[in-house]
Design a protein around this motif. Sequence first.
Motif, mmCIF file in Angstrom:
data_model
loop_
_atom_site.group_PDB
_atom_site.id
_atom_site.type_symbol
_atom_site.label_atom_id
_atom_site.label_comp_id
_atom_site.label_asym_id
_atom_site.label_seq_id
_atom_site.Cartn_x
_atom_site.Cartn_y
_atom_site.Cartn_z
ATOM 1 N N THR A 1 -5.940 6.110 4.138
ATOM 2 C CA THR A 1 -4.935 6.491 3.363
ATOM 3 C C THR A 1 -3.873 7.675 3.829
ATOM 4 N N ALA B 1 -8.569 3.614 -2.169
ATOM 5 C CA ALA B 1 -7.437 3.833 -2.175
ATOM 6 C C ALA B 1 -7.404 4.929 -3.545
ATOM 7 N N SER C 1 1.348 -0.966 0.081
ATOM 8 C CA SER C 1 -0.510 -0.185 -0.191
ATOM 9 C C SER C 1 0.671 1.538 0.340
ATOM 10 N N TYR D 1 0.845 4.597 -2.991
ATOM 11 C CA TYR D 1 0.411 5.486 -2.190
ATOM 12 C C TYR D 1 1.726 6.842 -3.328
#
Length: 285
Positions: A235, A268, A45, A49
């Motif tokens: 997030t 996300a 993750s 991002y």
Amino acid sequence: MKIAIITDSTCDWPVEDYAARDVTMVPLRICFGAQSFLDQREIASEEFYDRMIEASDLPSTSQPSPGDFAREFERLAAEGYEGALCMHIARPLSGTQQSVEIAAQNAPIPIKVVDSCVTTAALGLMVDAACDLRDEGVDDLEELSERVEAFGRKIRIFLLPETLENLVRGGRLPAEAAEQMGLLNIRLILTLAQDGSVVPFDKAKGLKGAVARCVDAIAAYEKEHGAVSVRYVHTRNEAAVEKLADALRDAGVTVAKSHVHACGATIATHLGMGAACVAVAPVQA
């Protein structure tokens, strides 16, 4: 009956938890232009991002193929499993359920596919419940499926994007509406409809107002269902999660179990950076 539990990467559990709880996770695929990665296996993750922030275009996602599920069914059968319960991202959000249903037609063991109608933290709570029931001795695939599906209908989820940029770029919100809400410091709160589609829940003034509105809804939920299990995802906005958790405590909501994790790539992509999410369910399935 030895039952396997299968989900996908939108469950948003930490990778190590799948092995710890004997859950098979089939990843979705994340694409940045010509580059593609298996979610949570080839791209974590945090790396996602970073790439999303730097990308000029939004990444895209694609569901696992029927062949991906067929291979898992073959492996599980070879390992002695006698059936499998599958829970995946809601049908309106992905073709993942269609892929698993195609693969199930020729599986070497019985397969039950629960139409979860949820995703992210809510799916995480649903898989929690399936594991708990299995570990408590529910070893009939039909009974397990029915109880998990009934439990899933009780789950509620609230999504709080910090920015509406990704929703606009993804064509899910008109730019004019997003601009007006931004000027007025209006925070959009999203939820999932009964069929699993993303719909507006409410609007509020700033993060404080959005948190208060979510807490009001969860407090009312607790009055109906009793103490709750909670899963948060975010997030890179753990501060918003802390505000939600503190506000629930201050409101006297009894939270029996709580987990906080990073929001996975699929959700996300649409919620953008700074988003927070809270999902609640009864403690017992």
